[in-house]
Design an enzyme around this catalytic site. Structure first.
Site: not given
Ligand SMILES: [Zn+2]
Length: 361
Positions: A76, A129, A252, A261, A299-300
């Site tokens: 991040s 972030t 965010e 996760h 971000d991903h």
């Molecule tokens: Zn992460």
């Protein structure tokens, strides 16, 4: 005037006005980052919510999220730094290039041009972030230093959590240097609020600088969070809209990432839907204030999340994950407003960051 010269004048006017439409930069920029938000996360949120505010966007793109060098999978910090500064950097770095030198963030550029600036998150404001938009440090683990830089930064609106990073141990915080950064921020003109009631009391109308931290470190899951991300976004927009030269705001949706996760499909969909509620607030603002550019991206991707089955009627998804970590899959970008047409296509994250900075005028 002859018919010919009238026609010539008309052509001139039409040309001038369309040229103006293309080049007029946005007055306001709202950059929204769904942390860990890949296409499956978006689809899961849409299934359980029934529809998404994201479906109102007409300019779409895909971001390549690889970090600097040959780091195929980003974290991040590098992802947000690419979006915040336009610099591809190493994993773990905050607001710095791979040479460990600070890079100007989109917020700093906005500030230099007289715009108001803000950051909204549903995790500690010192986390990777949000920190990438406010601080410059070589490691995301340096949260005490990040808090120090945030306290000295020139943002107008900071809404998230993590007051513990701003207070010394003697006052229940995590700092060992004895500094009370909340006191420092008060001296610098911030109204500090630590509860939803205090935020409501602060209103938003007459306040120019506000910092709200609604937990000692991170706030809870979407279903337990008050104020919600949508509430915080609405408050931030009301406060920042008072600026004479527009604003730059980063929002965010922090915990889509955490749910993925945890390989928790239901919670991923809940966090995605919650983030989309905040997107809805931003879209509503942009509809009333058409000189506003809204970008929603990630971000991903997290988890290698896939949707194996589900039911539109029952608003249910059956998801699976292949990892507890991030993946290198491209992530979606949605844009609306002035400049949105420049952000489409497949691009590296840092290129989009650079384009966004260039749109701050
Ligand atoms: Zn992460």
């Amino acid at each position: 005037m002859t018919l010919r010269s009238t026609t010539f004048l008309l052509v001139l006017l039409v040309t001038a006005s369309s040229a103006q439409e293309v080049s007029a930069p946005p007055r306001n920029i709202i950059l929204m980052i769904g942390d860990g938000m890949g296409v499956s996360q978006v689809t899961a949120g849409r299934t359980t919510k029934g529809h998404l505010a994201l479906e109102r966007f007409r300019h779409l793109g895909l971001l390549l999220t690889h970090a600097y060098g040959d780091e195929y999978v980003t974290d991040s910090a590098a992802g947000a730094t690419a979006l915040a500064t336009g610099a591809a950097t190493r994993n773990g770095m905050i607001g710095m290039g791979p040479d460990s030198l600070p890079r100007t963030t989109i917020l700093e550029r906005g500030r230099a041009l007289g715009k108001k600036t803000g950051v909204v998150s549903v995790c500690s404001i010192t986390h990777a972030t949000p920190a990438s938009f406010l601080a410059h440090v070589p490691s995301r683990a340096m949260e005490r230093e990040i808090a120090f830089q945030i306290a000295e930064a020139d943002a107008d609106v900071l809404l998230g959590s993590g007051w513990g990073w701003f207070l010394p141990k003697e006052k229940g915080g995590r700092r060992t240097d004895g500094l009370d950064l909340l006191e420092r921020m008060k001296e610098r003109g911030f109204r500090i609020v630590l509860t939803e009631a205090a935020l409501r009391e602060a209103g938003g109308g007459g306040i120019s600088k506000i910092a709200g931290f609604f937990a000692e470190n991170h706030v809870g899951r979407a279903q337990d969070r008050r104020p919600s991300l949508a509430d915080l976004t609405e408050f931030a927009l009301r406060t920042l809209a008072q600026g004479e030269r527009g604003f730059v705001l980063m929002v965010e949706g922090s915990q889509i990432d955490w749910a993925s996760h945890d390989n928790n499909s239901d919670q991923t969909a809940i966090e995605m839907a919650d983030f989309d509620d905040a997107v809805s607030v931003a879209v509503g603002f942009a509809e009333k204030n058409p000189a506003t550019l809204v970008i929603v991206t990630a971000d991903h991707e997290t988890g290698g999340y896939a949707l194996l089955d589900g039911s539109l009627r029952e608003k249910a998804v059956q998801g699976g994950f292949i990892t507890k970590h991030h993946t290198a899959a491209m992530v979606p970008l949605f844009a609306m407003g002035p400049g949105a047409e420049k952000l489409t296509g497949i691009r590296p994250q840092s290129e989009v960051g650079a384009l966004l900075i260039d749109l701050v005028r």
